[in-house]
Design an enzyme around this catalytic site. Sequence first.
Site, short mmCIF file in Angstrom:
data_model
loop_
_atom_site.label_atom_id
_atom_site.label_comp_id
_atom_site.label_asym_id
_atom_site.label_seq_id
_atom_site.Cartn_x
_atom_site.Cartn_y
_atom_site.Cartn_z
N TYR A 1 -16.69 14.27 -17.65
CA TYR A 1 -17.13 12.89 -17.55
C TYR A 1 -18.25 12.81 -16.52
O TYR A 1 -18.20 13.44 -15.46
CB TYR A 1 -15.95 12.00 -17.15
CG TYR A 1 -16.32 10.60 -16.75
CD1 TYR A 1 -17.08 9.78 -17.58
CD2 TYR A 1 -15.89 10.08 -15.54
CE1 TYR A 1 -17.42 8.50 -17.21
CE2 TYR A 1 -16.21 8.79 -15.16
CZ TYR A 1 -16.98 8.00 -16.00
OH TYR A 1 -17.33 6.73 -15.62
N ARG B 1 0.82 -1.21 0.00
CA ARG B 1 0.00 0.00 0.00
C ARG B 1 0.85 1.26 0.00
O ARG B 1 0.38 2.34 -0.33
CB ARG B 1 -0.95 -0.04 1.20
CG ARG B 1 -2.07 0.98 1.15
CD ARG B 1 -3.35 0.51 1.88
NE ARG B 1 -3.10 -0.14 3.14
CZ ARG B 1 -2.96 0.46 4.32
NH1 ARG B 1 -3.00 1.80 4.38
NH2 ARG B 1 -2.80 -0.22 5.43
N LYS C 1 -8.31 3.94 -20.24
CA LYS C 1 -8.61 4.25 -21.63
C LYS C 1 -7.37 4.10 -22.52
O LYS C 1 -6.85 3.02 -22.69
CB LYS C 1 -9.22 5.65 -21.72
CG LYS C 1 -10.34 5.92 -20.69
CD LYS C 1 -11.45 4.90 -20.71
CE LYS C 1 -12.69 5.35 -19.94
NZ LYS C 1 -12.53 5.53 -18.49
N ASP D 1 -8.19 17.15 -17.09
CA ASP D 1 -8.40 15.75 -17.45
C ASP D 1 -7.94 15.59 -18.89
O ASP D 1 -8.56 16.11 -19.83
CB ASP D 1 -9.88 15.39 -17.30
CG ASP D 1 -10.15 13.90 -17.49
OD1 ASP D 1 -9.42 13.26 -18.27
OD2 ASP D 1 -11.10 13.38 -16.87
#
Length: 410
Positions: A135, A81, A225, A200
């Site tokens: 988005y 982590r 993407k 973005d």
Amino acid sequence: MDSASTHAYDDVRRPAPRAPRALATEAVHAGRDDLARQGLHAPPIDLSTTYPSYDSRGEAERIDAFATTGAEPDGPPVYGRLGNPTVARFETALARLEGTESAVAFASGMAALSAVLLVRAAQGLRHVVAVRPLYGCSDHLLTAGLLGTEVTWTDPAGITDALRPDTGLVLVESPANPTLAEVDLRAVAHACGSVPLLVDNTFATPVLQRPAAAGARLVLHSATKYLGGHGDVLAGVVACDEEFAGRLRQVRFATGGVLHPLAGYLLLRGLATLPVRVRAASATAADLAGRLAADPRVARVHYPRIGGAMVAFEVHGDPHAVIAGVRLITPAVSLGSVDTLIQHPASISHRIVDADDRRGAGVSDRLLRMSVGLEDVEDLWADLDAALGAAAQDGGRAGSGARRTSSSGV
């Protein structure tokens, strides 16, 4: 982990300065520069969740240092982590492609955006200025105030007037999802003043634009993407300066939104072909946008000046019939894969946005969003042509009151 491996891990996270290289070269080699010295060609996948250490005092010092600044601990990894060598390779590569000091990877694009908002909220800066469209889930996260944030929606010209003393972030997406609207990033960055600008860059990728060079402090990607590029990895990443990266790592450690090492490996592999994929798909997309703009069954085509592999278009007939009529093109959400995808934003990706807000941002009920892949353009056009024919036949059942818009060209 032996000393050689430790040094190799440090080399990945803090590569030595080198002369600037072309984007295509960086895409292939960034994050992999140490491999030959280790006798390796493909990057290894480190699936360890924890790492042995017999120096507990040294571990305590490293944990204290991380808690203070969020800087990556020197030496070998500590716990999955906190960091992972395979993921670190992808972060290094993406930072070099975007031209930033650092990058921090997350389990998804929404986890990455959430971490940015949490960093600013922890500093008492809960107000966000944002430009639609975004988005759909990003829009919902801000509008619903799920992380305690307050949002002011504005157009680019209104950004400066919308800023407040507690504004922690300005958020834009260019080209925007799903209308492909573009903003002048340099002008927006100037309007932000000292407030960090987050861009973005999912649709453009660093192949088409590098927002940091235009003044953005933060560059967000849904790495699911184009960075992954094959529809088989879920991830997000923020490219930024090292100071902000440290805060993001602290949030990632505390909330657990870590990227799995196998996903990091797939993303690093995807970056190697990113320039080739984006440029090839963009050429096909531009061709299809031109054909759609000349088609009387299409009311309007949206295609960005910057180019790219995304095309949005509004039909005179029933958009749902287009979705039902494709055979080669895949009717599915997401984008950036090697195969072409099409979806109806008002039904899926932006359904969660209030209908009036959605339409006000240009997301009409007849808008379709297409992510162009690597298939032959003639095969794609044949499939679209047949689907548009079906939509024209079903247009009467879609309702006679639908708004008709003249073609905008491309």
